[in-house]
Design an enzyme around this catalytic site. Sequence first.
Site, PDB file in Angstrom:
ATOM      1  N   HIS A 141      -0.856 -21.545  35.277  1.00  0.00           N
ATOM      2  CA  HIS A 141      -1.183 -22.538  34.242  1.00  0.00           C
ATOM      3  C   HIS A 141      -2.291 -21.993  33.342  1.00  0.00           C
ATOM      4  CE1 HIS A 141      -2.499 -26.160  32.235  1.00  0.00           C
ATOM      5  NE2 HIS A 141      -1.345 -26.704  32.583  1.00  0.00           N
ATOM      6  N   GLU A 195       4.619 -23.505  27.808  1.00  0.00           N
ATOM      7  CA  GLU A 195       3.553 -24.429  27.404  1.00  0.00           C
ATOM      8  C   GLU A 195       2.624 -23.743  26.423  1.00  0.00           C
ATOM      9  OE1 GLU A 195       2.782 -27.590  30.898  1.00  0.00           O
ATOM     10  OE2 GLU A 195       1.160 -26.229  30.431  1.00  0.00           O
TER      11      GLU A 195
HETATM   12  P1  PGA Z   1      -0.684 -32.605  28.968  1.00  0.00           P
HETATM   13  O1  PGA Z   1      -0.778 -31.417  30.011  1.00  0.00           O
HETATM   14  O2  PGA Z   1       0.722 -33.222  29.144  1.00  0.00           O
HETATM   15  O3  PGA Z   1      -1.762 -33.561  29.378  1.00  0.00           O
HETATM   16  O4  PGA Z   1      -0.857 -32.016  27.616  1.00  0.00           O
HETATM   17  C1  PGA Z   1       0.319 -30.572  30.157  1.00  0.00           C
HETATM   18  C2  PGA Z   1       0.016 -29.455  31.103  1.00  0.00           C
HETATM   19  O5  PGA Z   1      -1.097 -28.906  31.073  1.00  0.00           O
HETATM   20  O6  PGA Z   1       0.885 -29.085  31.899  1.00  0.00           O
END
Ligand code: PGA
Length: 247
Positions: free
Chosen positions: A97, A164
């Site tokens: 992440h 992401e």
């Molecule tokens: P968020 O986080 O939906 O609060 O933007 C997403 C993530 O970090 O996986």
Amino acid sequence: MKYVLSSWKMYPTVDQAHESFEAIQAGLHERAERGDVLPRVILCPPFLSLVPFASLVDRHLLALGAQNCHWEAEGPYTGEISARMLEGLVEYVLVGHSERRAAGETDEQVAKKVAAVAQHGLTPVLLVGEDDPGEDAILRSEEQLRQGLSGIDVGSQEVLVIYEPNWAIGTEETAPTSHVRRAVVHLKDVLADMGATEPTILYGGSVNDDNVDELAGLDVLDGVGAGRASLDAGQFLRLIDQVAEAM
Ligand code: PGA
């Protein structure tokens, strides 16, 4: 879309997590009883909740995931949890992440973690994403993808990838769908090139029950991951409903 993944990050206490878990599981049960076809829902609570959840979970409705692990099976790593310790508790483990990368996790460590997760019979969920939406955005994500998966054979090992873009996490808006489509198509080509027979990519970054419709309409996408929008059981169930409707 096949998957809805939630990560509760470092938000709920054990009691709060328990309450949300019960509400989400009851909501899914109700929907399954009335015949709704549901996506695969993966909950990634803090480590502390994994042990109680593992005995409460109805695995027909929900799968559990951990938010991180160490690459060694055991050893003098104070405060760490190994993939071996997660066996039997979870089916998935998030690796890489951006919040962990920002805290110093390298591509090399991410690759070792992905390999350890696979070695212990669990499914790695690799997160990739660029810091800003500039010219070489997709190339940075491609590099993270190639390096992150360098220790496993994607032809035989199931792996989920979450794209992401860091600039869309924790904000009010997802990345534009045209950008998501371009990135996902590119990353799927890379996965296919690496030998994956069914490249599977989810999108994460500010997904909520208001904007998930647009993402659910993207045929290249296999699912979504939500952070904040998964903390409230009602909101998360509405998000699941919208994905289910688009399936
Ligand atoms: P968020 O986080 O939906 O609060 O933007 C997403 C993530 O970090 O996986």
